[in-house]
Design a protein around this motif. Structure first.
Motif, PDB file in Angstrom:
ATOM      1  N   MET A  42       0.873  -1.011   0.319  1.00 44.75           N
ATOM      2  CA  MET A  42       0.270   0.318   0.495  1.00 44.75           C
ATOM      3  C   MET A  42       0.746   1.489  -0.027  1.00 44.75           C
ATOM      4  O   MET A  42       2.156   1.123   0.781  1.00 44.75           O
ATOM      5  N   THR A  43       0.520   2.442  -0.929  1.00 51.34           N
ATOM      6  CA  THR A  43       0.945   3.485  -1.235  1.00 51.34           C
ATOM      7  C   THR A  43       1.196   4.219   0.666  1.00 51.34           C
ATOM      8  O   THR A  43      -0.288   4.459   1.115  1.00 51.34           O
ATOM      9  N   THR A  44       1.994   5.965   0.898  1.00 56.47           N
ATOM     10  CA  THR A  44       0.819   6.739   0.909  1.00 56.47           C
ATOM     11  C   THR A  44      -0.071   7.277   0.371  1.00 56.47           C
ATOM     12  O   THR A  44      -0.541   8.036   1.618  1.00 56.47           O
ATOM     13  N   ALA A  45       0.032   7.259  -0.972  1.00 59.86           N
ATOM     14  CA  ALA A  45      -1.503   7.699  -1.594  1.00 59.86           C
ATOM     15  C   ALA A  45      -2.596   7.496  -0.207  1.00 59.86           C
ATOM     16  O   ALA A  45      -4.116   8.294  -0.034  1.00 59.86           O
ATOM     17  N   THR A  46      -2.768   5.889  -0.677  1.00 62.80           N
ATOM     18  CA  THR A  46      -3.425   4.695  -0.238  1.00 62.80           C
ATOM     19  C   THR A  46      -3.689   5.550   2.073  1.00 62.80           C
ATOM     20  O   THR A  46      -5.650   6.124   1.950  1.00 62.80           O
ATOM     21  N   LEU A  47      -2.963   5.555   2.689  1.00 65.18           N
ATOM     22  CA  LEU A  47      -2.936   6.219   3.751  1.00 65.18           C
ATOM     23  C   LEU A  47      -3.656   7.571   3.829  1.00 65.18           C
ATOM     24  O   LEU A  47      -4.266   7.765   4.838  1.00 65.18           O
ATOM     25  N   ASN A  48      -2.859   8.220   2.970  1.00 65.24           N
ATOM     26  CA  ASN A  48      -3.792   9.719   2.935  1.00 65.24           C
ATOM     27  C   ASN A  48      -4.989   9.456   2.599  1.00 65.24           C
ATOM     28  O   ASN A  48      -6.273  10.085   3.579  1.00 65.24           O
ATOM     29  N   HIS A  49      -6.226   8.664   1.923  1.00 61.62           N
ATOM     30  CA  HIS A  49      -7.345   8.929   1.338  1.00 61.62           C
ATOM     31  C   HIS A  49      -7.656   8.242   2.982  1.00 61.62           C
ATOM     32  O   HIS A  49      -8.711   8.141   3.210  1.00 61.62           O
ATOM     33  N   ILE A  50      -7.383   6.824   3.065  1.00 60.94           N
ATOM     34  CA  ILE A  50      -7.788   6.173   4.536  1.00 60.94           C
ATOM     35  C   ILE A  50      -8.232   7.688   5.440  1.00 60.94           C
ATOM     36  O   ILE A  50      -9.433   7.324   6.361  1.00 60.94           O
ATOM     37  N   ALA A  85     -20.556   2.606   2.985  1.00 61.71           N
ATOM     38  CA  ALA A  85     -18.451   1.814   3.148  1.00 61.71           C
ATOM     39  C   ALA A  85     -18.244   2.039   1.093  1.00 61.71           C
ATOM     40  O   ALA A  85     -16.908   1.742   1.254  1.00 61.71           O
ATOM     41  N   GLN A  86     -19.487   1.646   0.639  1.00 69.04           N
ATOM     42  CA  GLN A  86     -18.456   1.108  -0.784  1.00 69.04           C
ATOM     43  C   GLN A  86     -17.999   2.608  -1.150  1.00 69.04           C
ATOM     44  O   GLN A  86     -16.786   2.416  -1.885  1.00 69.04           O
ATOM     45  N   ALA A  87     -19.111   3.657  -1.141  1.00 73.83           N
ATOM     46  CA  ALA A  87     -18.724   4.959  -1.563  1.00 73.83           C
ATOM     47  C   ALA A  87     -17.198   5.414  -1.014  1.00 73.83           C
ATOM     48  O   ALA A  87     -16.143   6.178  -1.742  1.00 73.83           O
ATOM     49  N   VAL A  88     -16.997   4.542  -0.119  1.00 70.91           N
ATOM     50  CA  VAL A  88     -15.375   5.233   0.891  1.00 70.91           C
ATOM     51  C   VAL A  88     -14.391   4.283   0.140  1.00 70.91           C
ATOM     52  O   VAL A  88     -13.039   4.805   0.313  1.00 70.91           O
ATOM     53  N   ALA A  89     -14.566   3.026  -0.090  1.00 74.11           N
ATOM     54  CA  ALA A  89     -14.072   1.893  -0.242  1.00 74.11           C
ATOM     55  C   ALA A  89     -13.701   2.524  -1.653  1.00 74.11           C
ATOM     56  O   ALA A  89     -11.808   2.493  -2.150  1.00 74.11           O
ATOM     57  N   SER A  90     -14.452   2.870  -2.554  1.00 73.99           N
ATOM     58  CA  SER A  90     -13.937   3.767  -3.676  1.00 73.99           C
ATOM     59  C   SER A  90     -13.418   4.204  -4.130  1.00 73.99           C
ATOM     60  O   SER A  90     -12.677   4.965  -4.812  1.00 73.99           O
ATOM     61  N   GLY A  91     -13.878   5.333  -2.953  1.00 75.90           N
ATOM     62  CA  GLY A  91     -12.468   7.287  -3.601  1.00 75.90           C
ATOM     63  C   GLY A  91     -11.504   6.273  -2.872  1.00 75.90           C
ATOM     64  O   GLY A  91     -10.855   7.175  -2.941  1.00 75.90           O
ATOM     65  N   ILE A  92     -11.346   5.660  -1.920  1.00 74.67           N
ATOM     66  CA  ILE A  92     -10.017   5.251  -1.624  1.00 74.67           C
ATOM     67  C   ILE A  92      -9.213   4.863  -2.637  1.00 74.67           C
ATOM     68  O   ILE A  92      -8.353   5.318  -2.691  1.00 74.67           O
ATOM     69  N   ALA A  93      -9.621   4.330  -3.137  1.00 74.12           N
ATOM     70  CA  ALA A  93      -9.292   3.581  -4.836  1.00 74.12           C
ATOM     71  C   ALA A  93      -8.799   4.570  -5.992  1.00 74.12           C
ATOM     72  O   ALA A  93      -8.203   3.861  -6.372  1.00 74.12           O
ATOM     73  N   GLY A  94      -9.529   5.704  -5.230  1.00 71.76           N
ATOM     74  CA  GLY A  94      -9.140   6.767  -6.683  1.00 71.76           C
ATOM     75  C   GLY A  94     -10.141   6.702  -8.048  1.00 71.76           C
ATOM     76  O   GLY A  94      -9.822   7.523  -8.625  1.00 71.76           O
ATOM     77  N   ARG A  95     -11.235   5.917  -7.394  1.00 71.60           N
ATOM     78  CA  ARG A  95     -12.103   6.159  -8.983  1.00 71.60           C
ATOM     79  C   ARG A  95     -12.663   6.855  -8.737  1.00 71.60           C
ATOM     80  O   ARG A  95     -13.073   8.253  -7.846  1.00 71.60           O
ATOM     81  N   THR A  96     -13.385   7.580 -10.038  1.00 70.47           N
ATOM     82  CA  THR A  96     -14.194   8.911 -10.115  1.00 70.47           C
ATOM     83  C   THR A  96     -15.433   9.252  -9.655  1.00 70.47           C
ATOM     84  O   THR A  96     -15.867   8.102  -9.247  1.00 70.47           O
ATOM     85  N   TRP A  97     -15.879   9.929  -9.689  1.00 72.19           N
ATOM     86  CA  TRP A  97     -17.193  10.806  -8.874  1.00 72.19           C
ATOM     87  C   TRP A  97     -18.146   9.559  -9.475  1.00 72.19           C
ATOM     88  O   TRP A  97     -19.145   8.836  -9.457  1.00 72.19           O
TER      89      TRP A  97
END
Length: 338
Positions: A1-9, A180-192
């Motif tokens: 996992m990357t620093t970016a993922t930590l930032n989004h969590i 929960a899905q919206a959070v998971a998708s946001g963390i993954a960098g999905r578009t709106w």
């Protein structure tokens, strides 16, 4: 996992607490009363003494929404899976008792009734199978931090397992799963647009895991907002969107209202601070709606997008370290299974 993922969590956790704390003063008050009393809320304010729900909370403190989310998160990280319902119930009961929560007006009606049943050694299912309120969804953001966005079945089952302590209806589980899905998708960098599609994908999966009810369908209500208001996002202001959500979608404690309202706010604002402010001034279940909406936005933007002074204030007041908590979740993600 990357620093970016930590930032989004960290952003998801910070958004959850931010929306919760900012929404305290006007909780469960009508829109007009919120505005008459506070004007425009854009700072942390003590819960007023005449608000029988918010009066227990000082400026910047999170409420039972985030408190229960942290109890659930701790249990999931400790077990590396979803513990048995009684384990989760005991953990939640420990927190309730520490807050004198059965004596004061702290818990929502479904959570209070089901946890009282657990505390007496009674079967909670007569309560949980009728629970239509938002207690499952308000504490679910950390689950979205633990599971990859593409694992719809795993995410839905995990949400159902966590929620079953107090809520086991189709609307409660599907609403919590969409958050929960919206959070998971946001963390993954999905578009709106992708986040919206992901929520729509998990909705029927999660619906099948709950007790059938007569509650309004969240997905259908969301599609009304997407059809009528979202195309106007660059044409009208936040007040118009707020008015539409309040009047048409609803901002009460029912999952079908509050979860839909939170998702609408997130899709409209796309920024955690903006979402938290809009929710705080809206009227209704302001802290819960703000917590869910800002968690979704924070997952998408990451912690770096928040006003730094607000994050520092929240961490100081609540003795939190959002990046530290995010690191614990990152460490636990690879070990989590259900």
């Amino acid at each position: 996992m990357t620093t970016a993922t930590l930032n989004h969590i960290a952003g998801a956790l910070a958004g959850m607490v931010l929306g919760d704390a900012l929404g305290v003063p006007g909780e469960l008050w009508p829109r007009e009363k919120v505005r008459a009393r506070f004007g425009h809320i854009d700072r942390f304010i003590d819960g007023p003494e005449d608000n029988i729900v918010a009066c227990y909370f000082k400026a910047g403190h999170y409420t039972d929404d985030s408190a229960q989310a942290f109890v659930i998160l701790k249990a999931l990280l400790k077990a590396g899976t979803v513990p048995e319902a009684k384990v989760l119930a005991d953990d939640l009961l420990d927190w309730v008792r520490s807050m004198n929560g059965f004596e004061i007006n702290l818990l929502g009606p479904s959570s209070k009734a089901s946890l009282l049943a657990w505390s007496k050694g009674e079967d909670p299912k007569p309560v949980t199978k009728l629970s239509l309120t938002n207690g499952a969804a308000m504490r679910i953001a950390p689950v979205g931090c633990l599971i990859d966005f593409s694992e719809h079945d795993l995410l839905a089952r995990t949400v159902a397992g966590v929620s079953s302590v107090t809520h086991s209806t189709d609307v409660a589980i599907s609403g919590a799963a969409m958050v929960a899905q919206a959070v998971a998708s946001g963390i993954a960098g999905r578009t709106w647009d992708e986040i919206s599609a992901d929520m729509k994908a998990i909705h029927p999966i999660a619906m099948r895991l709950g007790e059938p009810t007569w509650a309004a369908n969240i997905l259908s209500r969301l599609e009304v907002f997407e059809r009528v208001m979202l195309p106007k996002r660059n044409e009208v202001d936040d007040e118009a969107a707020s008015r539409f959500i309040y009047d048409v979608i609803g901002t009460g404690t029912m999952t079908s209202e509050s979860v839909t309202a939170a998702i609408c706010i997130a899709l409209w604002c796309r920024d955690p601070w903006r979402a938290a402010v809009l929710a705080a001034n809206m009227g209704g279940d302001t802290d819960t709606i703000g917590s869910m909406a800002a968690a979704i936005c924070g997952a998408k933007t990451g912690l770096d997008a928040f006003p730094a002074e607000r994050i520092a204030e929240l961490e100081r007041i609540n003795s939190l370290d959002f990046r530290g908590l995010a690191q614990e979740i990152l460490d636990g993600r690879s070990r989590f299974s259900y």
